[in-house]
Write a protein that holds these residues in place. Structure first.
Motif, PDB file in Angstrom:
ATOM      1  N   VAL A 169       0.767  -1.434   0.063  1.00 59.60           N
ATOM      2  CA  VAL A 169       0.083   0.025  -0.121  1.00 59.60           C
ATOM      3  C   VAL A 169       0.814   1.327   0.011  1.00 59.60           C
ATOM      4  N   PRO A 170       0.349   2.302  -0.326  1.00 55.93           N
ATOM      5  CA  PRO A 170       1.061   3.718  -0.331  1.00 55.93           C
ATOM      6  C   PRO A 170       1.486   3.886   1.302  1.00 55.93           C
ATOM      7  N   ARG A 171       2.834   4.612   1.395  1.00 56.31           N
ATOM      8  CA  ARG A 171       3.155   4.963   2.811  1.00 56.31           C
ATOM      9  C   ARG A 171       2.061   5.638   3.577  1.00 56.31           C
ATOM     10  N   SER A 172       1.242   6.630   2.993  1.00 55.47           N
ATOM     11  CA  SER A 172       0.361   7.367   3.868  1.00 55.47           C
ATOM     12  C   SER A 172      -0.810   6.283   4.455  1.00 55.47           C
ATOM     13  N   VAL A 173      -1.180   5.182   3.920  1.00 55.27           N
ATOM     14  CA  VAL A 173      -2.146   4.224   4.369  1.00 55.27           C
ATOM     15  C   VAL A 173      -1.145   3.581   5.430  1.00 55.27           C
ATOM     16  N   ALA A 174      -0.304   3.101   5.082  1.00 54.88           N
ATOM     17  CA  ALA A 174       0.555   2.538   6.498  1.00 54.88           C
ATOM     18  C   ALA A 174       0.896   3.318   7.550  1.00 54.88           C
ATOM     19  N   GLU A 175       0.973   4.741   7.467  1.00 52.34           N
ATOM     20  CA  GLU A 175       1.232   5.789   8.227  1.00 52.34           C
ATOM     21  C   GLU A 175      -0.423   5.761   8.999  1.00 52.34           C
ATOM     22  N   THR A 176      -1.395   5.570   8.451  1.00 51.70           N
ATOM     23  CA  THR A 176      -2.559   5.660   8.994  1.00 51.70           C
ATOM     24  C   THR A 176      -2.684   4.514   9.972  1.00 51.70           C
ATOM     25  N   HIS A 177      -2.408   3.319   9.716  1.00 54.25           N
ATOM     26  CA  HIS A 177      -2.477   2.086  10.449  1.00 54.25           C
ATOM     27  C   HIS A 177      -1.659   2.305  11.465  1.00 54.25           C
ATOM     28  N   LEU A 178      -0.279   2.557  11.323  1.00 55.62           N
ATOM     29  CA  LEU A 178       0.399   2.803  12.428  1.00 55.62           C
ATOM     30  C   LEU A 178       0.177   3.652  13.625  1.00 55.62           C
ATOM     31  N   GLY A 179      -0.421   4.910  12.786  1.00 53.72           N
ATOM     32  CA  GLY A 179      -0.832   5.862  13.710  1.00 53.72           C
ATOM     33  C   GLY A 179      -1.987   5.317  14.656  1.00 53.72           C
ATOM     34  N   VAL A 180      -2.968   4.726  14.199  1.00 55.93           N
ATOM     35  CA  VAL A 180      -3.840   4.155  14.973  1.00 55.93           C
ATOM     36  C   VAL A 180      -3.351   3.101  16.065  1.00 55.93           C
TER      37      VAL A 180
END
Length: 95
Positions: free
Chosen positions: A48-59
Motif C-alpha cells: 500500500v502507499p506509505r500514507s496508508v501504512a502511516e494511518t494504520h501505524l498511527g492508530v
C-alpha cells in the motif's frame, strides 16, 4: 478497532513486529528489533502507499500498542510489549 476489516492489516503489522528481522529487510539506519521499522518498510510489506501504512501505524500508536522513535528524519515503529500484555489481560478478564 482491531475487528474492522482494516483491523486485519493492523493485526498483521503487530504480528510482523514481534520479529521484525524475520519479516522486514535490513535497514540503513536503526536496528529493526531494538528501534523498529519505518512506515515505508511497512507499506512495502502491505503493498500500500506509505500514507496508508502511516494511518494504520498511527492508530496503533494512538491506542498505545506501538511506540515510536526518531532516528535522523524518520520515525521508527516498534511494539510496546508491556501495553500489549496489559490490553490482553483486560480482554481475558472480560473487559
Amino acid at each position: 478497532m482491531l475487528r474492522i476489516p482494516a483491523g486485519q492489516r493492523r493485526l498483521d503489522i503487530l504480528e510482523w513486529l514481534k520479529d521484525p528481522a524475520a519479516h522486514f529487510p535490513a535497514q540503513r539506519h536503526g536496528d529493526p528489533a531494538r528501534d523498529g521499522v519505518t512506515a515505508g518498510t511497512v507499506a512495502r510489506k502491505l503493498g500500500v502507499p506509505r500514507s496508508v501504512a502511516e494511518t494504520h501505524l498511527g492508530v496503533l500508536v494512538d491506542i498505545g500498542l506501538l511506540r515510536t522513535k526518531r532516528i535522523r528524519w524518520r520515525t521508527y515503529y516498534r511494539r510496546d510489549e508491556m501495553r500489549i500484555a496489559e490490553v490482553a489481560r483486560m480482554f481475558e478478564k472480560g473487559w
